[in-house]
Design an enzyme around this catalytic site. Structure first.
Site, PDB file in Angstrom:
ATOM      1  N   GLY A 149      23.042  49.084 -51.278  1.00  0.00           N
ATOM      2  CA  GLY A 149      22.653  50.307 -51.947  1.00  0.00           C
ATOM      3  C   GLY A 149      23.180  50.339 -53.365  1.00  0.00           C
ATOM      4  O   GLY A 149      24.111  49.608 -53.721  1.00  0.00           O
ATOM      5  N   CYS A 150      22.567  51.177 -54.184  1.00  0.00           N
ATOM      6  CA  CYS A 150      22.935  51.226 -55.597  1.00  0.00           C
ATOM      7  C   CYS A 150      24.357  51.747 -55.774  1.00  0.00           C
ATOM      8  O   CYS A 150      25.181  51.122 -56.458  1.00  0.00           O
ATOM      9  CB  CYS A 150      21.930  52.064 -56.374  1.00  0.00           C
ATOM     10  SG  CYS A 150      21.547  53.668 -55.655  1.00  0.00           S
ATOM     11  N   TYR A 151      24.659  52.892 -55.166  1.00  0.00           N
ATOM     12  CA  TYR A 151      26.032  53.410 -55.275  1.00  0.00           C
ATOM     13  C   TYR A 151      27.052  52.413 -54.731  1.00  0.00           C
ATOM     14  O   TYR A 151      28.051  52.112 -55.389  1.00  0.00           O
ATOM     15  CB  TYR A 151      26.163  54.740 -54.531  1.00  0.00           C
ATOM     16  CG  TYR A 151      25.516  55.940 -55.185  1.00  0.00           C
ATOM     17  CD1 TYR A 151      25.889  56.357 -56.454  1.00  0.00           C
ATOM     18  CD2 TYR A 151      24.549  56.684 -54.506  1.00  0.00           C
ATOM     19  CE1 TYR A 151      25.315  57.490 -57.037  1.00  0.00           C
ATOM     20  CE2 TYR A 151      23.976  57.818 -55.085  1.00  0.00           C
ATOM     21  CZ  TYR A 151      24.359  58.213 -56.353  1.00  0.00           C
ATOM     22  OH  TYR A 151      23.801  59.327 -56.904  1.00  0.00           O
TER      23      TYR A 151
END
Lengths: 346, 346, 346, 346
Positions: A149-151
């Site tokens: 995921g990006c985060y």
């Protein structure tokens, strides 16, 4: 040439994949699927590609697509990759899922936080969490990649050296993250409506964002013990970029210079991770359009906390770029192929 | 390898040149000059280039720089390129000026609108207006290139087919142009202060903007007669992009399809100019980060006017990208070398 | 106290009406209708009003609402006001329609451009085009007000003195207008999606925007002859504000000072229209949150054109503020009641 | 009528004061000083006030201004208010300083963090920290008000109930704050240049921002013990608004509902502080243009932390609005006079 197809090619991570793969010297784009735009020219949906991409959007005959591809990128919402992965696995093809379906070691955690059945817990054992700076060796041997995921990408890269060197109290970690709106995708929603987002910032998903267990799983492995974090994402009026500001209590006495040294050594050979000079705090703009992660840190002697900020482009290092980096590893190409582009400033 | 230097490398057109030249396979970056940042690492001024560009900013010993370079890009405010050009001319080196000093056939017009002495009217005869789509042949033979202004690039590309085919009344042309703030440069000014620009649009330079005579000069050549235009620029709260909306009265009866055909033929072989499908009006975002120009047009039978909109990235096709395109022509490289990058969406 | 209800209260013009009426010293808010949010507190939909507005959203029992109100504001999409107006007319209540249903003298023109049946052409004869600076006397006597469109308001105020004084050629008028995204309303659409709008400008509705016939109708009355205009709207990455840049050929020789004098005299007693000092071109930010219209103009002797720019807040002078101004006139209140608020800068 | 003057009237807090005071029914604006714009009409500097404010900017003959005013607002950078305050004190006039010169109980702390001599430590004993929700009684009796900083206002209002009720560990507090660019003022700087700020977020002043000791002083008083916090501000691409996200470890076991009850009771009679319904996290847009502070909170049982977010308009509750609120208290007016305006959405 690697034959690559993108399932769900007209979302924002989809188009970013298409843009990166289209210019990748070792890739031949095979199929771009879209339910909404089936039969339309891809460049009519994304006119920035007029004169570049001449493909048409096709419907998803997954078996055929898998059969004719060497690698399949799945850029669908979570819950849709397992069916594709079964077919890819059966045919011995590589699959890179940009959703959450292959990010968890434990299917039960996925099901608890995502509130859907996983569909095939066994396949999870064939998948690797695709953060190359941490799992490079495993990725090379894998057939299914759970693209992070990006985060979590921004957070794990920000904390890995500190956790591995046991500098900080694992349960003291607080992550305050800020994201541009493209992270919410192209799906229409009031929370992505220009007028609601412009000239505004707000927290969301406080205490229950789905990237929390993913962060905890990977940080726990780095720490060598399970841990719990506070993770609060915010929506910022910009298109791209994630900035994670990370707070953790130091276990002993450390100076900024000592911790910088540990980070520098950790990322010394990494082409995409840059610790900026002391005092120069990462700007998301500096990684805009690139696969880079910029870091900086400070030991605050007043509170004995380590403060780290970590910036990535959520669509590139946080999604499509990292997926291409994983593909390069899967196919024994130089890891940076097609990705050595600096951030675009201004 | 072409040895290239940039005079005034730390402004926004400067950094865009550095970014494009740094990845250009036939170019070796030689000197990057900066008065403000002399002696500092270029990547400390533009941290997006950390890990990419390892050059230092140097002061401007122009004679030495010219002697050791094959091509000199001048990215200074107007009035400063002539001295550099004299040295380049004397040593037989190529010079591409991104300012206004070599855009005019008639030095007197330059002096009237820019209110400074030109310094060397004779040198003007050795320079060519560097719009490749119009002046390709002359550019190849030139030693000094007056790289076009950002607004004029968007306007001339938008009107060239119509004027050359004498579709429109030359004196009926009205140009309403909108630009992002990077066009105003990195120099501090209240008109570029975030709080003054954000959530705002305004016209400026009404009736007296310096790009007016440049537009009139080049459109006049295309029309085969001198002409006068209304040109009104506006400042838009975005970083990059110019959209010019152009109105002109048609000389006879034309349909949209007929005029589209003329434009399609005119730009048929141009790699960077794209007439979008009917009804799809250019978005500046679609050319963001690219050297492309997107066009569309409509014949409005109610008013018998031709309406054209033309979108470019002001820093690329409107400045640094076009300069590289000119360099490619000067050195007999494929014209698109280093420039075949689509716009970045989202 | 005037009892006022708002039909369609949860759109952007709706909430602006609620905000203005809530603090209007002569108004009691009666009913706020919403299909989507029926039964919910209004302040839960618009939390900016927490502590201010305690009303609930109700469904639309129009007859009852009309019966219990003195004035009904209709803030619905076009095509829905006629049914409400019939009921208001039957009961002798005032109705102010913020949509297009009562803006046209000729129902056939409405039906041609809006592509729906009007429903009651006769009612049109009882309605007045609610631009107070032009139609003040008629508005005071009317029972139905067709509140002007946002673009037409900015255009008509910009051109009225010039047309009434016959300074310009009626058929030479070209209007290049730029609007913030709130003008497109709260309805979800890709064209209002943050990521598509941010860092972008584009034209839309070229040659066929529905405000064109409204502009032509009103300008024609001012000119004393029918006329045709070019009108091109653009979408700007900001929330509020319209800037119209208007070009017209002068009939004779005029200086800027002479035309300024005509405008100053025309708007001398108008509380909301301000001709800015020479050379200070309107910024939409300067009218942000106000009912003001800022104008400036220039005679360009090179082209013998008059160039005017006109700025309003599309939601206030272009919608809700003007509706309140009309209500003040209908009920013989001082015209500026509740509206004397300057623009908010910064 | 209260005669009010503003020293330093052309900065952003200055113009906000002028806008609020101009419409305040009990105030007569007396003098507006400006070094830069002396002799110019105020409305020529801020054209939003054309037709509203007819004052001229004057130079600062402070003695005369003080003599002819009942209250003096000082909207200058820190270090300039003490000289004005001496004169006001000598003449028995009220002074409200929007800078930092009167925020500290201990002049030595001011001097350590601001790196200038204070000039008159004794005067500090006559001043009160002007946060009405906390210090209302003392403010009413004071002659000099140290108007709180923007960040501290958002933080103290967010934490006051929790600290007073000893819910949290004082030294566990971490504040991650995000501000719009107007907080940096109208002074030109690269960090406020549109192109550098747009499409970007970054931390700044990490570990050493000057609002830290102010926060610690006031939180310490509420806690009844001295404490140390981590405070990290960020710059967000918007004009107005501060969002503070606050993390603290709970001392015992609390539910969200229990803590909400404590907050509700604490702010029950406060007109400007609103605890939003559970799950509705504050958006800065909702307080845009208002003197309101919106709060929400969550007890996260996984980490036993209390998470609070607090939103204000930095120029109003964070500066000019709070100053007017203080003035109302100083002159025994209803505290909300001139301030009961909701946030402007959209």
């Amino acid at each position: 040439m690697i034959k690559a197809s993108v399932i769900g090619a007209t979302g924002y991570t989809g188009v970013e994949l298409v843009r990166l793969l289209d210019k990748h010297e070792q890739v031949e784009l095979k199929y771009l699927t879209s339910q909404t735009y089936e039969g339309q020219e891809y460049a009519s949906v994304y006119p920035n590609l007029a004169g570049y991409c001449t493909k048409e959007c096709v419907a998803g005959d997954i078996s055929k697509i898998v059969a004719e591809s060497d690698v399949i990128f799945v850029a669908l919402p979570h819950g849709h990759a397992v069916e594709v992965a079964k077919k890819a696995d059966a045919q011995g093809k590589k699959l890179i899922d940009l959703g959450a379906d292959f990010r968890f070691d434990d299917g039960a955690i996925y099901e608890k936080w995502y509130k859907v059945a996983h569909g095939d817990h066994e396949l999870l054992s064939k998948s690797v969490y695709g953060l190359p700076e941490i799992n490079r060796a495993e990725i090379k041997e894998a057939s299914i990649i759970g693209n992070p995921g990006c985060y979590p990408t921004s957070v794990i890269l920000g904390l890995a050296p500190a956790l591995q060197h046991k500098l900080i109290e694992p349960n003291s970690i607080i992550i305050d993250a800020k994201s541009g709106v493209s992270g919410a995708g192209r799906k229409l929603a009031l929370t992505s409506h220009f007028v609601e987002v412009n000239e505004n910032i707000n927290a969301y998903g406080v205490g229950n964002h789905r990237h929390t267990p993913e962060i905890e799983q990977e940080l726990g492995k780095l720490a060598g013990e399970s841990l719990t974090v506070s993770f609060t994402p915010h929506l910022v009026p910009m298109t791209r970029g994630i900035l994670s500001t990370i707070y953790a209590t130091l276990k002993g006495n450390w100076t900024t210079a000592e911790v910088r040294k540990i980070f520098q050594d950790f990322y010394h050979d990494e082409p995409f991770v840059h610790l900026l000079p002391e005092g120069q705090w990462p700007h998301t703009k500096w990684v805009y359009g690139s696969n880079n992660c910029h870091l900086n840190l400070l030991v605050d002697p007043r509170t004995n906390r380590l403060i780290i900020t970590s910036a990535i482009d959520n669509l590139i290092k946080g999604a499509a770029g990292q997926a291409v980096q994983n593909m390069n590893l899967l196919f024994d190409l130089p890891e940076t192929t097609g990705l050595l582009v600096p951030g675009m400033v201004p």
